[in-house]
Design a protein around this motif. Structure first.
Motif, PDB file in Angstrom:
ATOM      1  N   LEU A 273       0.844  -1.192   0.000  1.00  0.00           N
ATOM      2  CA  LEU A 273       0.000   0.000   0.000  1.00  0.00           C
ATOM      3  C   LEU A 273       0.874   1.234   0.000  1.00  0.00           C
ATOM      4  CD1 LEU A 273      -2.728   1.493   0.487  1.00  0.00           C
ATOM      5  CD2 LEU A 273      -2.320   1.131   2.932  1.00  0.00           C
ATOM      6  N   ASP A 274       0.672   2.114  -0.974  1.00  0.00           N
ATOM      7  CA  ASP A 274       1.332   3.416  -1.007  1.00  0.00           C
ATOM      8  C   ASP A 274       0.304   4.458  -0.614  1.00  0.00           C
ATOM      9  OD1 ASP A 274       3.934   2.658  -2.263  1.00  0.00           O
ATOM     10  OD2 ASP A 274       2.603   2.036  -3.887  1.00  0.00           O
ATOM     11  N   LEU A 275       0.671   5.343   0.317  1.00  0.00           N
ATOM     12  CA  LEU A 275      -0.215   6.417   0.765  1.00  0.00           C
ATOM     13  C   LEU A 275       0.460   7.752   0.467  1.00  0.00           C
ATOM     14  CD1 LEU A 275      -0.342   4.315   3.716  1.00  0.00           C
ATOM     15  CD2 LEU A 275      -2.503   5.362   3.252  1.00  0.00           C
ATOM     16  N   ILE A 276      -0.272   8.629  -0.183  1.00  0.00           N
ATOM     17  CA  ILE A 276       0.241   9.945  -0.554  1.00  0.00           C
ATOM     18  C   ILE A 276      -0.798  10.969  -0.158  1.00  0.00           C
ATOM     19  CG2 ILE A 276       0.939  11.415  -2.494  1.00  0.00           C
ATOM     20  CD1 ILE A 276       1.718   8.713  -3.921  1.00  0.00           C
ATOM     21  N   CYS A 277      -0.358  12.063   0.467  1.00  0.00           N
ATOM     22  CA  CYS A 277      -1.296  13.090   0.924  1.00  0.00           C
ATOM     23  C   CYS A 277      -0.845  14.469   0.464  1.00  0.00           C
ATOM     24  CB  CYS A 277      -1.392  13.049   2.450  1.00  0.00           C
ATOM     25  SG  CYS A 277      -2.597  14.233   3.120  1.00  0.00           S
ATOM     26  N   PHE A 278      -1.819  15.240   0.007  1.00  0.00           N
ATOM     27  CA  PHE A 278      -1.611  16.638  -0.339  1.00  0.00           C
ATOM     28  C   PHE A 278      -2.555  17.482   0.507  1.00  0.00           C
ATOM     29  CE2 PHE A 278      -0.213  14.444  -4.118  1.00  0.00           C
ATOM     30  CZ  PHE A 278       0.850  15.206  -4.581  1.00  0.00           C
ATOM     31  N   GLU A 279      -2.057  18.591   1.021  1.00  0.00           N
ATOM     32  CA  GLU A 279      -2.913  19.580   1.664  1.00  0.00           C
ATOM     33  C   GLU A 279      -3.013  20.733   0.688  1.00  0.00           C
ATOM     34  OE1 GLU A 279      -3.482  22.138   5.782  1.00  0.00           O
ATOM     35  OE2 GLU A 279      -1.595  21.096   5.426  1.00  0.00           O
ATOM     36  N   LYS A 280      -4.236  20.981   0.224  1.00  0.00           N
ATOM     37  CA  LYS A 280      -4.477  21.888  -0.905  1.00  0.00           C
ATOM     38  C   LYS A 280      -3.613  21.372  -2.053  1.00  0.00           C
ATOM     39  CE  LYS A 280      -5.786  25.483   2.150  1.00  0.00           C
ATOM     40  NZ  LYS A 280      -6.928  26.044   2.357  1.00  0.00           N
ATOM     41  N   SER A 281      -2.670  22.119  -2.559  1.00  0.00           N
ATOM     42  CA  SER A 281      -1.826  21.600  -3.645  1.00  0.00           C
ATOM     43  C   SER A 281      -0.411  21.289  -3.170  1.00  0.00           C
ATOM     44  CB  SER A 281      -1.788  22.609  -4.797  1.00  0.00           C
ATOM     45  OG  SER A 281      -1.234  23.817  -4.340  1.00  0.00           O
ATOM     46  N   SER A 282      -0.188  21.309  -1.855  1.00  0.00           N
ATOM     47  CA  SER A 282       1.147  21.055  -1.305  1.00  0.00           C
ATOM     48  C   SER A 282       1.291  19.597  -0.875  1.00  0.00           C
ATOM     49  CB  SER A 282       1.414  21.950  -0.092  1.00  0.00           C
ATOM     50  OG  SER A 282       1.418  23.295  -0.455  1.00  0.00           O
ATOM     51  N   PHE A 283       2.381  19.004  -1.293  1.00  0.00           N
ATOM     52  CA  PHE A 283       2.689  17.632  -0.902  1.00  0.00           C
ATOM     53  C   PHE A 283       3.002  17.595   0.592  1.00  0.00           C
ATOM     54  CE2 PHE A 283       5.990  14.393  -0.198  1.00  0.00           C
ATOM     55  CZ  PHE A 283       5.289  13.266  -0.574  1.00  0.00           C
ATOM     56  N   ILE A 284       2.373  16.658   1.310  1.00  0.00           N
ATOM     57  CA  ILE A 284       2.536  16.557   2.760  1.00  0.00           C
ATOM     58  C   ILE A 284       3.221  15.260   3.161  1.00  0.00           C
ATOM     59  CG2 ILE A 284       1.267  16.355   4.953  1.00  0.00           C
ATOM     60  CD1 ILE A 284       1.184  19.111   3.774  1.00  0.00           C
ATOM     61  N   PHE A 285       2.878  14.158   2.515  1.00  0.00           N
ATOM     62  CA  PHE A 285       3.196  12.875   3.104  1.00  0.00           C
ATOM     63  C   PHE A 285       3.252  11.773   2.061  1.00  0.00           C
ATOM     64  CE2 PHE A 285       1.251   8.970   4.878  1.00  0.00           C
ATOM     65  CZ  PHE A 285       2.119   8.699   5.926  1.00  0.00           C
ATOM     66  N   TYR A 286       4.211  10.883   2.221  1.00  0.00           N
ATOM     67  CA  TYR A 286       4.248   9.626   1.468  1.00  0.00           C
ATOM     68  C   TYR A 286       4.765   8.534   2.393  1.00  0.00           C
ATOM     69  CZ  TYR A 286       5.887   5.726  -1.218  1.00  0.00           C
ATOM     70  OH  TYR A 286       6.088   4.443  -1.657  1.00  0.00           O
ATOM     71  N   ASN A 287       4.141   7.369   2.335  1.00  0.00           N
ATOM     72  CA  ASN A 287       4.644   6.205   3.043  1.00  0.00           C
ATOM     73  C   ASN A 287       4.094   4.965   2.358  1.00  0.00           C
ATOM     74  OD1 ASN A 287       6.001   4.619   4.921  1.00  0.00           O
ATOM     75  ND2 ASN A 287       5.244   5.794   6.662  1.00  0.00           N
ATOM     76  N   SER A 288       4.717   3.839   2.639  1.00  0.00           N
ATOM     77  CA  SER A 288       4.230   2.581   2.080  1.00  0.00           C
ATOM     78  C   SER A 288       4.251   1.523   3.168  1.00  0.00           C
ATOM     79  CB  SER A 288       5.073   2.152   0.884  1.00  0.00           C
ATOM     80  OG  SER A 288       6.397   1.893   1.282  1.00  0.00           O
ATOM     81  N   PHE A 289       3.334   0.567   3.025  1.00  0.00           N
ATOM     82  CA  PHE A 289       3.168  -0.492   4.008  1.00  0.00           C
ATOM     83  C   PHE A 289       2.880  -1.803   3.290  1.00  0.00           C
ATOM     84  CE2 PHE A 289       1.519   3.449   5.835  1.00  0.00           C
ATOM     85  CZ  PHE A 289       2.215   3.520   7.031  1.00  0.00           C
ATOM     86  N   ASP A 290       3.329  -2.878   3.872  1.00  0.00           N
ATOM     87  CA  ASP A 290       2.884  -4.200   3.443  1.00  0.00           C
ATOM     88  C   ASP A 290       1.597  -4.498   4.202  1.00  0.00           C
ATOM     89  OD1 ASP A 290       5.140  -4.653   1.819  1.00  0.00           O
ATOM     90  OD2 ASP A 290       6.290  -5.385   3.535  1.00  0.00           O
ATOM     91  N   PHE A 291       0.674  -5.196   3.554  1.00  0.00           N
ATOM     92  CA  PHE A 291      -0.573  -5.519   4.246  1.00  0.00           C
ATOM     93  C   PHE A 291      -1.013  -6.938   3.902  1.00  0.00           C
ATOM     94  CE2 PHE A 291      -2.056  -3.897   0.210  1.00  0.00           C
ATOM     95  CZ  PHE A 291      -3.164  -4.680  -0.098  1.00  0.00           C
TER      96      PHE A 291
END
Length: 186
Positions: free
Chosen positions: A100-118
């Motif tokens: 699982l790849d998780l990516i987050c933007f607040e408005k148009s600004s990149f905030i966060f990326y992480n990945s997990f096995d599930f």
């Protein structure tokens, strides 16, 4: 390259001489590994990663010069194009091969990326809700886009929809020029 041996570094802190140092804090690496980097989000971030000299040499011998990228570079750059400006937070999930790849933007600004096995759907929900909690994001006020191994009838989609109302599926495919394209289903 599709591997977990990568890390994001703000461009203002990046020095090409330190590639191994950036990656070794997130992954087990060898000094024999080949390290590469990509520009992410209009060069504001660098993605430092382990690439393979054997694969690179094979492709070069077979086809000549070529460009290579890490898959997270492509994901982040493409997902940025699909940020929904009606929401303060846009959260992207990419689900492939029990990863699982998780990516987050607040408005148009990149905030966060992480990945997990599930292992199961509940793991995906847990990681998403955990990230919401850590970032102080209300699941009712986030826009979530999902790509990869998920569809509108899947048990994962139905589980996520119980907690996140604003959710869409993005299909990832390639055009005749091998460019990554996205199409949205609802």
């Amino acid at each position: 390259y599709y591997n977990t041996k990568s890390t994001l570094v703000p461009s203002v802190l990046f020095n090409k001489k330190n590639l191994i140092d950036y990656v070794k804090y997130n992954s087990i690496v060898s000094y024999d590994d080949l390290f590469s980097y990509d520009d992410v989000l209009d060069k504001s971030i660098k993605n430092a990663y382990v690439s393979s000299s054997e694969i690179n040499n094979y492709i070069f011998k077979k086809f000549g010069s070529f460009e290579h990228f890490h898959y997270t570079t492509l994901l982040i750059n493409e997902f940025e194009k699909h940020v929904n400006s009606d929401f303060n937070f846009n959260f992207f999930l990419n689900i492939v091969d029990k990863k699982l790849d998780l990516i987050c933007f607040e408005k148009s600004s990149f905030i966060f990326y992480n990945s997990f096995d599930f292992s199961n759907d509940e793991d995906v929900l847990f990681y998403a809700l955990f990230c919401f909690k850590q970032l102080k994001i209300d699941p009712e006020k986030v826009f979530m886009s999902c790509s990869g191994v998920i569809n509108l009838k899947s048990s994962l989609y139905l589980l996520l929809y119980k907690y996140v109302r604003n959710i869409k599926i993005i299909d990832l495919h390639e055009d005749e020029s091998n460019n990554i394209l996205f199409s949205v289903k609802r």
